[in-house]
Every structure is written in C-alpha cells, then in structure tokens.
Scaffold this active site. Structure first.
Site, PDB file in Angstrom:
ATOM      1  N   GLN A 114       0.824  -1.211   0.000  1.00 35.89           N
ATOM      2  CA  GLN A 114       0.000   0.000   0.000  1.00 35.89           C
ATOM      3  C   GLN A 114       0.863   1.268   0.000  1.00 35.89           C
ATOM      4  OE1 GLN A 114      -3.572  -1.053   0.522  1.00 35.89           O
ATOM      5  NE2 GLN A 114      -3.968   0.855  -0.564  1.00 35.89           N
ATOM      6  N   LYS A 129      -2.733  -1.015   6.598  1.00 33.72           N
ATOM      7  CA  LYS A 129      -3.709  -2.072   6.306  1.00 33.72           C
ATOM      8  C   LYS A 129      -4.131  -2.709   7.610  1.00 33.72           C
ATOM      9  CE  LYS A 129      -5.631  -4.110   2.732  1.00 33.72           C
ATOM     10  NZ  LYS A 129      -5.893  -3.585   1.374  1.00 33.72           N
ATOM     11  N   ASP A 169     -11.901  -4.008   2.127  1.00 32.02           N
ATOM     12  CA  ASP A 169     -11.072  -4.951   1.357  1.00 32.02           C
ATOM     13  C   ASP A 169     -11.888  -6.255   1.349  1.00 32.02           C
ATOM     14  OD1 ASP A 169      -8.113  -5.195   0.202  1.00 32.02           O
ATOM     15  OD2 ASP A 169      -8.466  -7.053   1.269  1.00 32.02           O
TER      16      ASP A 169
HETATM   17  P1  NDP Z   1     -14.640  -9.004  -1.935  1.00 30.23           P
HETATM   18  O1  NDP Z   1     -14.738  -9.536  -0.575  1.00 30.23           O
HETATM   19  O2  NDP Z   1     -15.660  -8.067  -2.445  1.00 30.23           O
HETATM   20  O3  NDP Z   1     -14.533 -10.186  -2.980  1.00 30.23           O
HETATM   21  C1  NDP Z   1     -13.516 -11.126  -2.893  1.00 30.23           C
HETATM   22  C2  NDP Z   1     -13.736 -12.166  -3.991  1.00 30.23           C
HETATM   23  O4  NDP Z   1     -12.622 -13.031  -4.032  1.00 30.23           O
HETATM   24  C3  NDP Z   1     -14.951 -13.045  -3.691  1.00 30.23           C
HETATM   25  O5  NDP Z   1     -15.485 -13.486  -4.919  1.00 30.23           O
HETATM   26  C4  NDP Z   1     -14.325 -14.176  -2.899  1.00 30.23           C
HETATM   27  O6  NDP Z   1     -15.084 -15.371  -2.947  1.00 30.23           O
HETATM   28  C5  NDP Z   1     -13.011 -14.343  -3.615  1.00 30.23           C
HETATM   29  N1  NDP Z   1     -12.000 -14.870  -2.686  1.00 30.23           N
HETATM   30  C6  NDP Z   1     -11.639 -14.345  -1.505  1.00 30.23           C
HETATM   31  N2  NDP Z   1     -10.710 -15.101  -0.904  1.00 30.23           N
HETATM   32  C7  NDP Z   1     -10.485 -16.113  -1.739  1.00 30.23           C
HETATM   33  C8  NDP Z   1      -9.631 -17.216  -1.681  1.00 30.23           C
HETATM   34  N3  NDP Z   1      -8.829 -17.431  -0.625  1.00 30.23           N
HETATM   35  N4  NDP Z   1      -9.639 -18.068  -2.729  1.00 30.23           N
HETATM   36  C9  NDP Z   1     -10.462 -17.860  -3.797  1.00 30.23           C
HETATM   37  N5  NDP Z   1     -11.301 -16.828  -3.900  1.00 30.23           N
HETATM   38  C10 NDP Z   1     -11.301 -15.966  -2.883  1.00 30.23           C
HETATM   39  O7  NDP Z   1     -13.184  -8.322  -2.022  1.00 30.23           O
HETATM   40  P2  NDP Z   1     -12.632  -7.287  -3.080  1.00 30.23           P
HETATM   41  O8  NDP Z   1     -13.213  -7.519  -4.412  1.00 30.23           O
HETATM   42  O9  NDP Z   1     -12.700  -5.946  -2.484  1.00 30.23           O
HETATM   43  O10 NDP Z   1     -11.087  -7.689  -3.101  1.00 30.23           O
HETATM   44  C11 NDP Z   1     -10.537  -8.606  -4.039  1.00 30.23           C
HETATM   45  C12 NDP Z   1      -9.043  -8.366  -4.172  1.00 30.23           C
HETATM   46  O11 NDP Z   1      -8.814  -7.031  -4.622  1.00 30.23           O
HETATM   47  C13 NDP Z   1      -8.247  -8.487  -2.867  1.00 30.23           C
HETATM   48  O12 NDP Z   1      -6.961  -8.975  -3.165  1.00 30.23           O
HETATM   49  C14 NDP Z   1      -8.140  -7.050  -2.390  1.00 30.23           C
HETATM   50  O13 NDP Z   1      -7.030  -6.865  -1.550  1.00 30.23           O
HETATM   51  C15 NDP Z   1      -7.950  -6.348  -3.727  1.00 30.23           C
HETATM   52  N6  NDP Z   1      -8.259  -4.920  -3.766  1.00 30.23           N
HETATM   53  C16 NDP Z   1      -9.464  -4.439  -3.363  1.00 30.23           C
HETATM   54  C17 NDP Z   1      -9.737  -3.101  -3.457  1.00 30.23           C
HETATM   55  C18 NDP Z   1     -11.065  -2.532  -3.117  1.00 30.23           C
HETATM   56  O14 NDP Z   1     -11.269  -1.328  -3.327  1.00 30.23           O
HETATM   57  N7  NDP Z   1     -12.021  -3.296  -2.643  1.00 30.23           N
HETATM   58  C19 NDP Z   1      -8.712  -2.136  -3.915  1.00 30.23           C
HETATM   59  C20 NDP Z   1      -7.504  -2.763  -4.385  1.00 30.23           C
HETATM   60  C21 NDP Z   1      -7.307  -4.095  -4.277  1.00 30.23           C
HETATM   61  P3  NDP Z   1     -16.177 -15.694  -1.799  1.00 30.23           P
HETATM   62  O15 NDP Z   1     -17.380 -14.900  -2.186  1.00 30.23           O
HETATM   63  O16 NDP Z   1     -16.351 -17.158  -1.886  1.00 30.23           O
HETATM   64  O17 NDP Z   1     -15.553 -15.250  -0.513  1.00 30.23           O
HETATM   65  O1  2IT Z   2      -5.950  -2.709  -1.470  1.00 27.91           O
HETATM   66  C1  2IT Z   2      -6.485  -1.581  -1.542  1.00 27.91           C
HETATM   67  O2  2IT Z   2      -5.949  -0.646  -2.139  1.00 27.91           O
HETATM   68  C2  2IT Z   2      -7.794  -1.395  -0.906  1.00 27.91           C
HETATM   69  N1  2IT Z   2      -8.340  -2.341  -0.358  1.00 27.91           N
HETATM   70  C3  2IT Z   2      -8.427  -0.042  -0.890  1.00 27.91           C
HETATM   71  C4  2IT Z   2      -7.907   0.774   0.240  1.00 27.91           C
HETATM   72  C5  2IT Z   2      -8.593   2.089   0.453  1.00 27.91           C
HETATM   73  O3  2IT Z   2      -8.184   2.751   1.424  1.00 27.91           O
HETATM   74  O4  2IT Z   2      -9.508   2.468  -0.269  1.00 27.91           O
END
Ligand code: NDP
Ligand code: 2IT
Length: 448
Positions: A114, A129, A169
């Site tokens: 981050q 984080k 997240d």
């Molecule tokens: P969500 O909780 O909205 O969705 C996560 C998705 O990934 C779900 O479909 C989940 O499945 C799946 N998942 C989670 N853990 C696992 C695992 N161990 N194995 C397989 N599938 C898995 O999270 P986000 O979409 O927010 O985050 C997804 C990724 O993006 C993460 O790496 C996060 O750090 C990154 N990220 C998120 C940001 C944000 O703004 N939200 C910004 C930048 C990065 P299930 O429904 O079965 O749990």
């Molecule tokens: O991994 C990421 O950059 C996030 N989960 C978003 C963090 C934030 O402060 O919006």
C-alpha cells in the site's frame, strides 16, 4: 533468487530472520527490493541515511482481541490487526480485510504494498492495512454488527482523519463500513471522514464502489494501447466476483470485451455467451449466495468446482481479482499456451513470483497490482478531499479524476522503468516510481 544489490540482499535476510514464517510479507519485500537494486546502486544515500532499513519495518503494528457474541449467545474471540506502515507522505491509508486466512504476515504484505500504491496515485496518503481472521460468511447482520462494533471499539483509539483512514477490502463492503463508521462516530463523538467507502448518505464518494474495477480497466487500456491492442473484441477471464471483479467485468464489457468467466472461493463459472453481470450482482450482492447458482438461471453455462482451472479457459486478457497467489506458474503457462497477451492484477499480489517471471519471459503485457488496482484507494483519497471540503462531486467528475490518475500512473511507471534501463517492465517501474516520492520525503525528515 538473490537480490542484485548486496546490501539489499543482506537486508532481505535480516527481514526474514526477524520475522520468520511471514512468507507473504517476505514475498512482497523481495519483489520491491529486487526492483530497487539499480536505484540504490545509483543513489547509495538511500542506504546510508537509513531509508531502506526503515522502509521494511512498519512504524507501528497494533494487534488486539475482538470478543463478540453470536445470535445464540456464544462468545467468540477473534484477532484484530492494524499495521501503520509508513506515513512519510500522508496519513496511513488502506483497507480492512475480514477473512479466516488473515495473519500478521498477510496484513504486513498488504500494508507494505500500500505504501508504493498510494504514492503512485500522486495523492497525499501513507500506507497501512488492517483486518481480522473473522469469517463473515454465513453470519447474520446482527452478528456482523456486533463484530464490527467490537473491532472498532479498539481500533478507534488509533485512527483519525489526519492519522489513519481505513476502508474496505475482502469481506468488508458497504454493510461493514456502515457498522464500523457508526461505532467510530459514537465513540469519538465526531463526524469526520475517518473511513472511506462510506454510504452515499453519510459522506461516501460517488464512484468509490466502482473505482478499483474501473481503474483496473483504465490502466489495462493504457497498457494495451501502447502495444497496439485494445479491449474491443477481446475475450477476458476474471477471477473473483466481489467488488473488484464485478466492476472490472462491467467496464471491460463497456470497452467492447466479452468476459466469459468469474469465480468465488468455491469454484468458477464459464459462460461462452458472456457473463450476465446483473445476475452475478443479484447472487453476490443481494442474496450473498454462491456463484454456482448462476447455472440455475443459465444452464448453458458451466460451473466447475475449485478455482485454479479458471486460467485454463482460453482468453486474450486475464484479470485476477480474488486474492493473493491465486495464479501460479502452471496457470501462467496455461494462459500463455492459449495465446493470452495481457494480465493485469486487480487483487493484491495474485500472481506468484514464478507466474510473473513466466509471463514476462513470454512477452505477455503485465500490469502489477500496486499500479493496476490503485484506482480504489485513489478514489478513497478523493472521498477524504470531499469530506474535508464538506462537499461532493458528481459521478462523472470523480470518474474523470480516476481516469486521469490511472493514465498518469501508467505513464509514470512506464517512464521510471525506461529511466532505469528496464523499458516495458511495469513491475520495476511501479516499484521505483512509488518508492522515490516516499524515500525522498524520508530523506528530508532525517532519521525518524
Ligand atoms: P470481496 O470480498 O468483495 O470479494 C472477494 C472475492 O474473491 C470473492 O469473490 C471471494 O469469494 C473471492 N476470494 C476471496 N478469498 C479467496 C480465496 N482465498 N480463494 C479464492 N477466492 C477468494 O473483495 P474485493 O473484491 O474488495 O477484493 C478482491 C481483491 O482485490 C483483494 O486482493 C483485495 O485486496 C484487492 N483490492 C481491493 C480493493 C477494493 O477497493 N475493494 C482495492 C484494491 C485491491 P467468496 O465470495 O467465496 O468469498
Ligand atoms: O488494497 C487496496 O488498495 C484497498 N483495499 C483499498 C484501500 C482504500 O483505502 O480504499
């Protein structure tokens, strides 16, 4: 593999010896120190002034007990974390992850990444984080609320609008942010933008929900354009079906691509006709159900149990948007064999180091997470700006800022790579460009 610069290689060994077993954290640090070798060769002051040693040690790690009661009155105790990694260029900023796989190592890797991601956005935000090993799956709204209130009762002592601003997240979305913000406001008796990703009725920013997925596509679009390609007519595979995957799917489709696969932690769906995203939103956001139920409505689509074979589906562009280390060397080889020409990371560190090596060697365009998924935190920073002004911008205004930020970010990373003789290597470029602003601020402060 050893790190070219000897001091950094020794530093890596000290990082491992200090916290053995933190494999995710070591993986993230190794990649960054490898990229920074030519920078410190040219600028040894980053070593002699202590910047490199400070960079790999969090300013603060907070670890706490989170007791809560389920609907039957049984007591559970989870562990909470907040890693305040680096505040050189702004208040700590980064999400909270609620997932059973959360450990100190996972939160440290995410907090470390981050720092550079936030710097790359060009906005004044430091790196942090947090999260918990709490599993929100199958919990009632009441249980989620009590957990969030207990978590915030402790966390509230360490955060604030100019100190540390958490967000969502994995496992932390609009519902959880609502409970967390409500408790923060109650305990501190203040209404400030101490969390981002808030609901629109209480200080959230338009386009924050869409920002990471949209930003990923804006970044990928720049990368494709530079190589004379585009999303138009491309077949895309996306893993995950959460916040990032959903809006990446939406924007890639808007750009003229056909997204044929999505997944959750149980398995993946393959729909040759293109994913029906409204149905996926219904399943994941409204019903909080499993992706497998997609085939109940679309029996012509396929559901496969298990996640790893999603990368064997033939595609032009792959966007891993689920979790760390979900795309390994074998998966990379399958993508290459099927003619995939671009991979951009929506999740944090979804590709293992051998996958990244294989993709780069095969000449696949590669967008690393800290650059490609920076759109979410960028719009979080814009949410902070709007909260400070006690004002709000329209969806289109925020989206325009996001587009510009992702375009600048792409070009800055590409330029930094070229300056250090690694043209086309966006991993190196993102690490270097993200590092320089933070490191120069640290130099200015002296040893603090
Ligand atoms: P969500 O909780 O909205 O969705 C996560 C998705 O990934 C779900 O479909 C989940 O499945 C799946 N998942 C989670 N853990 C696992 C695992 N161990 N194995 C397989 N599938 C898995 O999270 P986000 O979409 O927010 O985050 C997804 C990724 O993006 C993460 O790496 C996060 O750090 C990154 N990220 C998120 C940001 C944000 O703004 N939200 C910004 C930048 C990065 P299930 O429904 O079965 O749990
Ligand atoms: O991994 C990421 O950059 C996030 N989960 C978003 C963090 C934030 O402060 O919006």
């Amino acid at each position: 593999m050893s790190i070219p610069n000897k001091y950094l290689n020794d530093l890596m060994e000290r990082v491992i010896a200090r916290d053995p077993g933190q494999s995710e954290f070591h993986q993230a640090v190794r990649e960054v120190l490898t990229s920074l070798s030519p920078v410190v060769d040219a600028h040894p002051e980053y070593i002699t002034e202590g910047v490199m040693d400070c960079l790999v040690e969090p300013e603060r790690v907070i670890k706490f007990r989170v007791p809560w009661e389920d609907d039957q009155g049984n007591v559970h105790v989870n562990r909470g974390f907040r890693v305040q990694f680096n505040s050189a260029i702004g208040p700590y900023k980064g999400g909270l992850r609620f997932h059973p796989s959360v450990t100190e190592s996972v939160i440290k890797f995410l907090g470390f990444e981050q720092i550079f991601k936030n710097s790359l956005t060009g906005l004044p935000i430091g790196g942090g984080k947090g999260g918990s090993d709490f599993d929100p799956k199958g919990k009632s709204d009441g249980e989620i609320m009590r957990f969030c209130q207990s978590f915030m009762s402790e966390l509230s002592k360490y955060i604030g609008p100019d100190t540390d601003v958490p967000a969502g997240d994995i496992g932390v979305g609009a519902r959880e942010i609502g409970y967390l913000f409500g408790q923060y406001k109650r305990l501190r008796n203040e209404f400030t933008g101490t969390l981002t990703g808030k609901g629109l009725s209480y200080g959230g920013s338009l386009a924050r929900t869409e920002a990471t997925g949209y930003g990923l596509c804006y970044f990928t679009d720049c990368m494709l354009k530079d190589a004379g390609k585009s999303f138009k007519g491309a077949t895309v595979v996306i893993s995950g079906s959460g916040n990032v995957a959903t809006y990446a799917c939406q924007k890639a489709t808007e750009f003229g691509a056909k997204v044929v696969a999505l997944s959750d932690s149980n398995g993946y769906i393959y729909d040759k006709n293109g994913i029906d995203l409204d149905l996926v939103k219904e399943i994941k956001q409204v019903r909080r159900d499993r992706i497998r139920t997609y085939v109940d409505v679309h029996p012509e689509a396929e559901y496969h149990e298990g996640c790893k074979d999603i990368w064997t589906i033939p595609c032009d562009i792959a966007l891993p948007c689920a979790t760390q280390n979900e795309l390994n060397g074998e998966a990379a080889k399958a993508l290459i064999a099927n003619g995939c020409y671009a991979v951009a990371e929506g999740a944090n560190m979804p590709c293992t180091p051998d996958a990244v090596d294989a993709l780069k060697e095969a000449g696949v365009l590669f967008g690393p997470a800290k650059a490609a998924n920076a759109g979410g935190v960028a719009v979080s920073a814009l949410e902070m700006s709007q909260n400070s002004m006690r004002f709000f911008w329209s969806f289109d205004e925020v989206d325009e800022h996001l587009k510009r930020i992702m375009t600048d970010l792409y070009h800055n990373a590409a330029k930094a790579a070229a300056e250090y003789g690694m043209a086309g290597d966006l991993v190196a470029g993102a690490n270097i460009a993200g590092f320089l602003k933070v490191a120069n601020s640290m130099l200015a402060y002296g040893l603090v």
